[in-house]
Design an enzyme around this catalytic site. Structure first.
Site, PDB file in Angstrom:
ATOM      1  N   HIS A 165      54.108  29.771  43.947  1.00 59.34           N
ATOM      2  CA  HIS A 165      52.715  29.561  44.358  1.00 59.34           C
ATOM      3  C   HIS A 165      51.799  29.427  43.139  1.00 59.34           C
ATOM      4  O   HIS A 165      51.215  30.426  42.698  1.00 59.34           O
ATOM      5  CB  HIS A 165      52.251  30.732  45.231  1.00 59.34           C
ATOM      6  CG  HIS A 165      52.941  30.782  46.547  1.00 59.34           C
ATOM      7  ND1 HIS A 165      52.500  30.080  47.641  1.00 59.34           N
ATOM      8  CD2 HIS A 165      54.070  31.438  46.940  1.00 59.34           C
ATOM      9  CE1 HIS A 165      53.305  30.307  48.666  1.00 59.34           C
ATOM     10  NE2 HIS A 165      54.279  31.121  48.274  1.00 59.34           N
ATOM     11  N   GLY A 203      54.240  28.465  54.088  1.00 55.68           N
ATOM     12  CA  GLY A 203      54.145  28.898  55.473  1.00 55.68           C
ATOM     13  C   GLY A 203      55.459  29.473  55.954  1.00 55.68           C
ATOM     14  O   GLY A 203      56.473  29.454  55.241  1.00 55.68           O
ATOM     15  N   GLU A 231      35.775  48.127  45.493  1.00 55.04           N
ATOM     16  CA  GLU A 231      35.192  47.634  46.748  1.00 55.04           C
ATOM     17  C   GLU A 231      35.848  48.343  47.917  1.00 55.04           C
ATOM     18  O   GLU A 231      37.074  48.465  47.973  1.00 55.04           O
ATOM     19  CB  GLU A 231      35.440  46.118  46.855  1.00 55.04           C
ATOM     20  CG  GLU A 231      34.905  45.532  48.143  1.00 55.04           C
ATOM     21  CD  GLU A 231      35.361  44.090  48.398  1.00 55.04           C
ATOM     22  OE1 GLU A 231      35.871  43.436  47.452  1.00 55.04           O
ATOM     23  OE2 GLU A 231      35.241  43.636  49.532  1.00 55.04           O
ATOM     24  N   CYS A 271      55.908  25.867  47.968  1.00 52.69           N
ATOM     25  CA  CYS A 271      56.826  26.783  48.658  1.00 52.69           C
ATOM     26  C   CYS A 271      57.410  26.097  49.909  1.00 52.69           C
ATOM     27  O   CYS A 271      58.240  25.215  49.774  1.00 52.69           O
ATOM     28  CB  CYS A 271      56.121  28.090  48.954  1.00 52.69           C
ATOM     29  SG  CYS A 271      57.288  29.462  49.009  1.00 52.69           S
ATOM     30  N   SER A 287      32.401  40.263  56.789  1.00 46.46           N
ATOM     31  CA  SER A 287      32.304  38.869  56.330  1.00 46.46           C
ATOM     32  C   SER A 287      30.994  38.550  55.621  1.00 46.46           C
ATOM     33  O   SER A 287      30.491  37.437  55.719  1.00 46.46           O
ATOM     34  CB  SER A 287      32.462  37.869  57.495  1.00 46.46           C
ATOM     35  OG  SER A 287      33.644  38.098  58.170  1.00 46.46           O
ATOM     36  N   GLY A 297      33.483  40.874  48.630  1.00 44.20           N
ATOM     37  CA  GLY A 297      34.460  40.628  47.566  1.00 44.20           C
ATOM     38  C   GLY A 297      33.919  39.642  46.548  1.00 44.20           C
ATOM     39  O   GLY A 297      34.059  39.829  45.339  1.00 44.20           O
ATOM     40  N   ILE A 352      35.268  54.229  61.621  1.00 46.34           N
ATOM     41  CA  ILE A 352      35.981  55.514  61.526  1.00 46.34           C
ATOM     42  C   ILE A 352      36.979  55.506  60.367  1.00 46.34           C
ATOM     43  O   ILE A 352      37.046  56.427  59.574  1.00 46.34           O
ATOM     44  CB  ILE A 352      36.722  55.801  62.853  1.00 46.34           C
ATOM     45  CG1 ILE A 352      35.689  56.090  63.940  1.00 46.34           C
ATOM     46  CG2 ILE A 352      37.661  56.995  62.696  1.00 46.34           C
ATOM     47  CD1 ILE A 352      36.283  56.321  65.312  1.00 46.34           C
ATOM     48  N   GLU A 387      48.959  28.343  43.053  1.00 47.30           N
ATOM     49  CA  GLU A 387      47.545  28.572  43.409  1.00 47.30           C
ATOM     50  C   GLU A 387      47.053  29.969  43.045  1.00 47.30           C
ATOM     51  O   GLU A 387      45.853  30.211  43.050  1.00 47.30           O
ATOM     52  CB  GLU A 387      47.326  28.291  44.904  1.00 47.30           C
ATOM     53  CG  GLU A 387      47.959  29.281  45.883  1.00 47.30           C
ATOM     54  CD  GLU A 387      49.371  28.894  46.306  1.00 47.30           C
ATOM     55  OE1 GLU A 387      50.064  28.198  45.540  1.00 47.30           O
ATOM     56  OE2 GLU A 387      49.800  29.313  47.410  1.00 47.30           O
ATOM     57  N   GLY A 400      30.796  38.666  52.411  1.00 52.71           N
ATOM     58  CA  GLY A 400      31.133  38.200  51.068  1.00 52.71           C
ATOM     59  C   GLY A 400      31.012  39.310  50.036  1.00 52.71           C
ATOM     60  O   GLY A 400      30.599  39.087  48.909  1.00 52.71           O
ATOM     61  N   ARG A 451      61.781  33.662  51.060  1.00 57.02           N
ATOM     62  CA  ARG A 451      63.117  34.168  51.347  1.00 57.02           C
ATOM     63  C   ARG A 451      64.186  33.095  51.206  1.00 57.02           C
ATOM     64  O   ARG A 451      65.350  33.377  51.049  1.00 57.02           O
ATOM     65  CB  ARG A 451      63.215  34.668  52.797  1.00 57.02           C
ATOM     66  CG  ARG A 451      62.405  35.885  53.092  1.00 57.02           C
ATOM     67  CD  ARG A 451      62.679  36.387  54.524  1.00 57.02           C
ATOM     68  NE  ARG A 451      61.524  37.134  55.001  1.00 57.02           N
ATOM     69  CZ  ARG A 451      61.281  38.397  54.673  1.00 57.02           C
ATOM     70  NH1 ARG A 451      62.099  39.053  53.900  1.00 57.02           N
ATOM     71  NH2 ARG A 451      60.202  38.998  55.137  1.00 57.02           N
TER      72      ARG A 451
HETATM   73  N1  GLN Z   1      59.238  30.326  54.798  1.00 53.99           N
HETATM   74  C1  GLN Z   1      59.677  29.905  53.519  1.00 53.99           C
HETATM   75  C2  GLN Z   1      60.534  30.966  52.841  1.00 53.99           C
HETATM   76  O1  GLN Z   1      60.491  32.106  53.205  1.00 53.99           O
HETATM   77  C3  GLN Z   1      58.514  29.538  52.629  1.00 53.99           C
HETATM   78  C4  GLN Z   1      57.662  30.705  52.264  1.00 53.99           C
HETATM   79  C5  GLN Z   1      56.322  30.307  51.729  1.00 53.99           C
HETATM   80  O2  GLN Z   1      55.919  29.159  51.882  1.00 53.99           O
HETATM   81  N2  GLN Z   1      55.620  31.228  51.127  1.00 53.99           N
HETATM   82  O3  GLN Z   1      61.244  30.658  51.914  1.00 53.99           O
END
Ligand code: GLN
Length: 557
Positions: A506, A353, A140, A380, A13, A17, A148, A508, A15, A461
């Site tokens: 995503h 999530g 890196e 998502c 940690s 990267g 190890i 982001e 930093g 998914r």
């Molecule tokens: N769990 C949701 C799916 O699999 C959303 C996935 C996510 O937010 N990356 O579709």
């Protein structure tokens, strides 16, 4: 071709990267073409299956590789676009070796760490040695010197240096120089010892990057130089930055790192052009206004779990000359009421999530944002909860749910992608990577993107169930982007709301300083508008004494 290896000493940690990425920024600013590689000594094949509590966010590349979050730093800090070849784990190395052994490729030889494992590692570096594409490869090595698991990687580097010649390689060791309060002293011993560890393996660093809270004085620099056999000007101070990680390239430049690296590698370049970078940092540090934005998630306590999201907010806000006060809210804490925590925010963002925990809290947050016309960005899973909320509370589909959370729900508004039905293994088996989205005409999305087709990175998914499209559309739920064949909902918005946007992908992962992602930029603009009109909203609130009591905001199941 020149090679820079970045190792870490004393503790994790530090930093590394970020330091590697910042060196990339500086070399690019000198006109060099830079590419990165991250070697992770753990045995997982990739971080895709790892818990964000432990490992932070999983960063997804264009080709769908699920990688370490440091690759996010590399892509954000430079113009490089990475692929699965740029992240190698011990898991992948051993997988390759064992597959070869089973095929009989080793022709009866005993398979060993040296040379077979080290050869796989070296080949990965050679794969990037394309002079027509890059001038410098920065590699890196994850973990801390002395681990190890890291040994085969360091041994491979030792051999690699022998093959390509010392004049083409540089070892940069990122280390800690702790300040001991009682003694009022910076201590060099841990660094000396970690350099000694490297030497045992046959590696001698030429540059020391010293992470420190206090400035390194001349004595400390001299001592580090002498004990570690590094020239004094190659003892580089990297103090904790005051405001933002984007200052790191500037502080390293002030320490002379880029000139030093070019001298050591015999690279002739122009002076670096850091004008735009400086301007960006200036905007991050001194914005003329601020907005408060709630991020409602499950991994709120782990800063690294939503790294790219926080960075994307920073990029977009800087572009609007705006600072962000983040309000990080644990989704579970919203299950019984949201008003207290959301009433003072100018925007609500719900990240991606997996799993049921906290979902009802996120649904409550989406409802609050919709009803109070607070700008909302759902990424998502965030889009999926925004959709479920609308189905339940506006369309009256009371049992609306995702089959992820209730396998047998009678109203599967969100359900498993067709291609996912037979999937059993968890690793690398989602819908991953870049896919095109067609933007629907006359939507907010069209205005935001200003394009008819965009490509975005995916990791999911489940998807919106198109069976409900008409019914939801009639109430103001608009699918504003779809897969080119029109079968998958990629982007949604609400007609009767200033900014309620959700995407199945995503965004982001594609935002950078000076190049904010349109969805984040639109979101911040909406938040700023909301904030400037906030007094009026507050008055409207006061005029409605019979507002829905908080408890009733919990959707009925
Ligand atoms: N769990 C949701 C799916 O699999 C959303 C996935 C996510 O937010 N990356 O579709």
């Amino acid at each position: 071709m020149k090679y820079i290896f970045v190792t870490g000493g004393v503790i994790s940690s530090l930093g590394k990267g970020l330091t590697a990425a910042s060196l990339g920024t500086l070399l690019e600013a000198r006109g060099l073409r830079v590419v990165f590689q991250k070697f992770d000594p753990y045995l997982n094949v990739d971080p895709g299956t790892m818990n964000p509590f432990q490992h932070g966010e999983v960063y997804v590349l264009n080709d769908g590789a699920e990688t370490d979050l440091d690759l996010g730093h590399y892509e954000r800090f430079t113009n490089c676009v990475l692929t699965r070849h740029n992240n190698l784990t011990s898991g992948q190395v051993y997988e390759t070796v064992i597959l070869k052994e089973r095929r009989g490729d080793y022709l009866g030889k005993t398979v060993q760490v040296i040379p077979h494992v080290t050869d796989v590692i070296k080949n990965r570096i050679h794969e990037l040695s394309d002079e027509s594409k890059y001038d410098v490869v920065i590699t890196e090595i994850g973990g801390t010197t002395g681990d190890i698991e890291g040994l085969p990687f360091l041994e491979a580097i030792r051999q690699f240096i022998l093959e390509v010649g010392v004049q083409n390689v540089l070892n940069m060791h990122v280390t800690l120089v702790p300040y001991i309060k009682a003694a009022h002293e910076l201590k060099t011993k841990p660094t000396q010892q970690s350099v000694a560890k490297l030497r045992e393996i046959g590696l001698q660093p030429q540059v020391l990057i010293c992470r420190t809270e206090k400035p390194l004085d001349r004595d400390v620099r001299r001592k580090l130089s002498m004990f570690c056999s590094v020239s004094e000007k190659a003892v580089i101070e990297e103090r904790d930055v005051e405001h933002t990680i984007y200052e790191v390239p500037l502080t390293l430049h002030a320490e002379g790192l880029d000139q030093l690296v070019c001298d050591l590698l015999h690279l002739e370049t122009r002076a670096p052009d850091l004008k735009d970078w400086r301007k960006f940092v200036e905007r991050v540090v001194n914005p003329s206004k601020r907005v408060k934005i709630a991020v409602v998630g499950k991994y709120i306590d782990v800063r690294d779990a939503y790294k790219s999201i926080y960075e994307s907010l920073t990029h977009a806000a800087a572009d609007e000359d705006c600072g962000i006060d983040l309000k990080l809210i644990d989704a579970e804490s919203l299950e019984l009421g949201v008003d207290a925590q959301l009433k003072d925010v100018a925007g609500v963002l719900i990240p991606g999530g997996f799993g049921l925990r906290g979902v009802e809290g996120k649904i409550n947050a989406a409802r609050y944002a919709r009803e109070h016309k607070i700008p909302f960005l759902g990424l998502c899973l965030g889009m999926q909860v925004g959709t479920i909320e609308f189905a339940r509370n506006v369309c009256g589909i009371k049992n609306a749910n995702s089959t992820e959370f209730d396998k047998d729900t009678p109203e599967p508004i969100i359900s498993l992608l067709e291609e996912q039905r037979g999937v059993r293994n968890k690793g690398a088996s989602m819908r991953l990577g870049t896919w095109p989205t067609n933007i629907v005409k006359n939507t907010l999305a069209e205005k935001i993107y200003g394009a008819a087709e965009v490509t975005e990175r995916h990791r999911h998914r489940y998807e919106f169930n198109m069976k409900y499209r008409e019914q939801m559309n009639a109430k103001g739920f608009v699918i504003s982007g779809t897969s080119p064949d029109g079968t998958l909902a990629e982007l949604i918005e609400l007609r009767d709301h200033p900014y309620f946007v959700g995407c199945q992908y995503h965004p982001e992962f594609q935002s950078k300083p000076n190049k904010p992602h349109p969805l984040f930029k639109g979101f911040i603009q909406a938040c700023v508008r909301r904030q400037s009109g906030h007094a009026r909203h507050a008055r409207v609130d006061q005029e409605l004494p019979h507002r829905v009591p908080e408890r009733e905001l919990v959707p009925q199941r």
